[in-house]
Design an enzyme around this catalytic site. Sequence first.
Site, mmCIF file in Angstrom:
data_model
loop_
_atom_site.group_PDB
_atom_site.id
_atom_site.type_symbol
_atom_site.label_atom_id
_atom_site.label_comp_id
_atom_site.label_asym_id
_atom_site.label_seq_id
_atom_site.Cartn_x
_atom_site.Cartn_y
_atom_site.Cartn_z
ATOM 1 N N GLU A 171 0.834 -1.204 0.000
ATOM 2 C CA GLU A 171 0.000 0.000 0.000
ATOM 3 C C GLU A 171 0.866 1.251 0.000
ATOM 4 O O GLU A 171 1.958 1.276 0.565
ATOM 5 C CB GLU A 171 -0.958 0.003 1.192
ATOM 6 C CG GLU A 171 -0.263 -0.029 2.518
ATOM 7 C CD GLU A 171 -1.203 0.201 3.690
ATOM 8 O OE1 GLU A 171 -2.320 0.689 3.467
ATOM 9 O OE2 GLU A 171 -0.800 -0.091 4.821
ATOM 10 N N ILE A 200 6.104 3.134 0.026
ATOM 11 C CA ILE A 200 5.197 2.009 -0.201
ATOM 12 C C ILE A 200 5.550 0.947 0.825
ATOM 13 O O ILE A 200 6.733 0.646 1.034
ATOM 14 C CB ILE A 200 5.326 1.471 -1.636
ATOM 15 C CG1 ILE A 200 4.808 2.538 -2.609
ATOM 16 C CG2 ILE A 200 4.544 0.169 -1.807
ATOM 17 C CD1 ILE A 200 5.188 2.293 -4.027
ATOM 18 N N CYS A 201 4.525 0.427 1.486
ATOM 19 C CA CYS A 201 4.749 -0.516 2.583
ATOM 20 C C CYS A 201 4.066 -1.844 2.313
ATOM 21 O O CYS A 201 3.036 -1.909 1.633
ATOM 22 C CB CYS A 201 4.202 0.060 3.895
ATOM 23 S SG CYS A 201 5.165 1.462 4.474
ATOM 24 N N VAL A 202 4.679 -2.895 2.870
ATOM 25 C CA VAL A 202 4.069 -4.222 2.886
ATOM 26 C C VAL A 202 4.064 -4.664 4.340
ATOM 27 O O VAL A 202 5.105 -4.601 5.005
ATOM 28 C CB VAL A 202 4.873 -5.229 2.026
ATOM 29 C CG1 VAL A 202 4.246 -6.621 2.118
ATOM 30 C CG2 VAL A 202 4.941 -4.774 0.580
#
Lengths: 246, 96
Positions: free
Chosen positions: A124, A131-133
Site C-alpha cells: 500500500e 510504499i509498505c508491505v
Amino acid sequence: MKWRVIALAENTAAQNMAIDHAVSDAVAAGGMPTLRFYTWKPNAVSIGTFQSMHDEVDVERCRQNGVDVVRRRTGGGAVYHDNKGEITYSVIAPEGGFSGITESYHIICGWIVKSLAILGITAEFKPINDICVAGKKISGNAQTRRQGVLLQHGTILYDVDVDTMFSLLKVPDEKIRDKMIAAVKERVTRVLNFADVSRDELYQALLKGFTDGKEWEFGTLTNDEKRRADELMRTMYSKDEWNFRR
Amino acid sequence: MLMHTITEKVPGGKLVRLKIDTELGVIRKMQIAGDFFLHPEETIDDIERALVGITVEQDVWVVAAIITSVLEQKNAQFIGVTAGDLARLIMQAVKQ
C-alpha cells in the site's frame, strides 16, 4: 501519449542521475515520456537534494569500499543502492498528464503496488512517499518538477543488507547505532521476504505494472540525450561542487 | 560568531537539520537541510537568504510570515515540513 521504455540497465551513480536529468531536458523540449529501469554499479549512496553529504554519509568508508556517492535533484532521504539488492525506476513525463505533486505520488506509486500484486504481494502507498508491505517500507520515492516536466524516481527493495547500509550512513549517536539498526530492520522489508522470485521476475512484474493500460515501446537514449547525459555526468554529478554543496 | 544547530523530525513530517550562525544577536548565515521536499528546489536559497539579518529575539510568527512570503513569491510548496515548523525550529535553535 505513447511512452518510451528504457530497459533495465546498470550504470554508475553519476551516470544514472545524469541520464534522468538529460531525459527530463529532452521531455521538456518535446521528447517522448519515458520510463527507465536501472541498477547501480558500483553500489552507491544517493542523498536528497537538501541533505548535507557529511551529515548523512560516511564518505570515507564509502571511498574505502568503492561505494559511489551522489546528490540527487530530488528531495527526500539518503538511500543505499545495493547493486543486486534493488531495482530503481524513473518516470519522466510532461506534468500536464499528472495532477498535483501529492496526487501524482499516488498515481505512480499505484503502478508499483500493481507490480507487486502481480508477484502476490499486497502493498500500500503510505504518504508522503513510501510504499509498505505489512507495515514495513519496501519502496521509497522522490519527485521533482522542472520546466513543466515531472521526474519521479524510486527504488524497490529486492534484497537489502541493513548492516552494510548503516555502515555507510551516519547515525546521530554512535552509542545507539545497534539500536537504530534493529529499529530500521523492524521498519524496512524486501520483496524476497514475501515472494520467492528472481530479481528478473521482479523486473518483469514492474514492467507490466508500469506499462499496464499505456501505449508504449522499448527505446534507447537518443544521441542528443547521450551527449547531454555525458556532459552532466562530467560537469555536475561527478563533481564535489554539486555532490558536496550542502 | 556563534553556531547553532538543531535536528528534529517534524511531527507527521520529515527531518530538518538547521545550521545557523549568529553574531551580536543577528542571524548571519543559515543552512536548512533535511529529507523534506520543496518545489521548486532552488527556493531553498531564497528562503535561507531571506532569513539573514533577523534578530534572535524576533517572534516566531514574523519568521513564519517571512518564509511564507518567499514561498508565495516563488509559487513554491513545502512537503513534509511547514513554514511554521521551520520558524519554530529556527527560533528554538538561536536561543540555545
